[in-house]
Design an enzyme around this catalytic site. Structure first.
Site, PDB file in Angstrom:
ATOM      1  N   GLU A 264     -21.570   6.649 147.727  1.00 42.02           N
ATOM      2  CA  GLU A 264     -22.175   5.126 147.621  1.00 42.02           C
ATOM      3  C   GLU A 264     -22.908   5.503 146.007  1.00 42.02           C
ATOM      4  OE1 GLU A 264     -24.466   2.807 146.850  1.00 42.02           O
ATOM      5  OE2 GLU A 264     -25.898   3.658 148.356  1.00 42.02           O
ATOM      6  N   CYS A 298     -29.930   0.535 144.348  1.00 43.97           N
ATOM      7  CA  CYS A 298     -28.631   0.217 143.968  1.00 43.97           C
ATOM      8  C   CYS A 298     -28.210  -1.543 144.164  1.00 43.97           C
ATOM      9  CB  CYS A 298     -27.419   1.142 144.579  1.00 43.97           C
ATOM     10  SG  CYS A 298     -27.591   1.120 146.263  1.00 43.97           S
TER      11      CYS A 298
END
Length: 494
Positions: A264, A298
């Site tokens: 990720e 993110c």
């Protein structure tokens, strides 16, 4: 007694005593080796010291993890679920401890830290439910002539040893995701903590052990990229789960080789405000989430594409809300924006902002840096070549850009090398389904900003934003293998 218990009292009372964070290997806390002191980015004082791993400690941890994996695999799913449920309870009990560690080590506002602690508890609880669902299938072998007289069964079997490498920006909850899913699936876990948040990482390990995970089911090591690379390459490790930058993720993938990997990685999230949007709601949501955790997420709102017909409404409303955000002491519950992870990160954000201004962008709200703290910044219509548009800012900066039609905004969003998540404000169902189809992202949030995540829902991206999906259920798929059994001479059809 947990290794940081003496200092945990200090963390709860607000003093700045240094939290001592040993490694945890083969069932023992080891306060050995060189120590790396973490200086709080807001307090400017030492807040924790982590005992660093070396090659010998890596060897011991990986060796201990193999028999530990067999121990965990021998537990029933009910046993593992019960331990995870206890971990959820303990996480709730240590909510303030977790939040204070995050504030001291990272400058994360304590209000955001409490939210992260709540998510840790929820993640353990979700993983407990998924542990109870582990099962398999009966496959229709006799649907084909050559399968006549055969019954085929499948089951999910643990991979063995999972390596969890976690980032600084949400170290407690992102570790909970990896550790809880790995354990729910029947695996042992080796944790490589982020150097910026050793104490916030260790508390999750402590909670898991106090909840009743087998003493060797988790190993915790501290160190830099070389320790992470050694662990990735270790033959005892069967799967790697990493959250971090795209550059670091590529290095992890190279070091791990053919092992299972869940990556990720970074993002450059876009939120689109369409011509029919509720502009007031969009402005408030983007201001609230674009600067939480100083933009160090993110999926933080980075690029906001506003239809030009609504820009005159959106920009004043947005900038007014941004100016109202309270920047200050992360231990103050009223603080909206604390500090960034360190001075270098703060300097980079200012450099990128000044670069955009030189290239002709408007700066209606200019950020000011004090050490690692940068006040919120708004940048308007920079050139598409600017780094604030192309790359991941990972700071308290939101870029507002105008667009004329959907083709333009889809092309602009997809021009990024990242594709994690996007937000969309509109009332048109046709627009919703078109962008769900055409945007190159792993997730779309409708009538919400890009910075939205539910811990039980699959989360992940495309392109340089990573491989695989996080959530306890989806990570269990990555942390198990399908074993098939053919029962010849056994028919389900008589």
């Amino acid at each position: 007694m947990t290794p940081t218990s003496g200092s945990t009292d200090a963390a709860r009372t607000g003093t700045t005593d240094v939290l001592d964070v040993p490694a945890y290997v083969d069932g023992s806390w080891l306060a050995t080796g060189a120590q790396l002191v973490r200086t709080g980015p807001y307090t400017r004082t030492a807040v924790s010291r982590a005992h660093q791993a070396d090659d010998e400690l890596v060897r011991r941890a990986t060796a201990a993890a193999v028999p530990a994996a067999a121990t965990v695999a021998a537990q029933t799913p009910a046993d593992r679920a019960a331990a995870l449920e206890r971990a959820a309870v303990l996480s709730a009990q240590r909510r303030e401890d977790i939040a204070r560690r995050l504030a001291l080590e990272l400058g994360k506002p304590v209000r955001d830290g409490r939210n992260e602690a709540d998510r840790v508890a929820a993640t353990f609880r979700i993983a407990a439910a998924e542990a109870r669902r582990l099962g398999g299938e009966i496959l229709p072998a006799e649907g084909w002539e050559h399968g006549r007289g055969t019954t085929v069964l499948t089951r999910r079997s643990p991979v063995g040893v999972v390596l969890a490498i976690t980032p600084f920006n949400a170290p407690a909850n992102l570790l909970a995701h990896k550790l809880a899913a790995a354990y729910a699936a029947g695996n042992a876990t080796i944790v490589k903590a982020p150097p910026q948040a050793p104490a916030a990482t260790a508390v999750v390990v402590e909670i898991a052990l106090d909840a009743g995970l087998p003493p060797t089911a988790v190993q915790l090591l501290h160190g830099g990229p070389e320790i992470g690379a050694a662990l990735c390459a270790a033959p005892q490790v069967n799967a790697v789960a990493f959250t971090g930058s795209a550059t670091a993720g590529a290095a992890v993938a190279r070091a791990a080789g053919p092992k299972r990997t869940v990556l990720e990685l970074g993002g450059n999230a876009a939120t689109i405000v369409a011509h029919d949007a509720d502009v007031a709601a969009a402005a408030a949501a983007c201001a609230r989430t674009g600067y939480s955790n100083s933009g160090q997420s993110c999926v933080s709102v980075q690029r906001v594409y506003v239809h030009r017909s609504r820009m005159a409404e959106f920009l004043p409303a947005f900038t007014e809300q941004v100016r109202a955000l309270l920047v200050g002491d992360p231990l103050d519950p009223a603080t909206d924006v604390g500090s960034m992870v360190d001075d270098d990160a703060a300097r980079r954000v200012v450099d990128w902002t000044e670069e955009a201004a030189r290239d002709g962008a408007g700066i209606p709200v200019a950020g000011v840096r004090t050490h690692a703290t940068v006040t919120p910044t708004v940048i308007v219509d920079p050139p598409t070549s600017a780094r604030v548009v192309r790359e991941e800012i990972f700071g308290p900066v939101v870029v507002v850009l105008g667009y004329d039609d959907l083709d333009d905004v889809v092309a602009a969003c997809n021009a990024s090398r990242y594709g994690l998540q996007a937000g969309l404000f509109t009332e048109d169902v046709r627009t919703i389904f078109r962008l769900w189809r055409d945007l190159e992202v792993g997730g779309l949030v409708v009538n919400g900003p890009s910075n939205h995540r539910l811990d039980h829902i699959p989360f992940g991206g495309v392109k340089d934003s990573g491989i695989g999906r996080e959530s306890p259920a989806h990570m269990i798929d990555d942390f198990t293998i399908t074993k098939t059994m053919h029962l010849r001479g056994v028919s389900l059809w008589g």
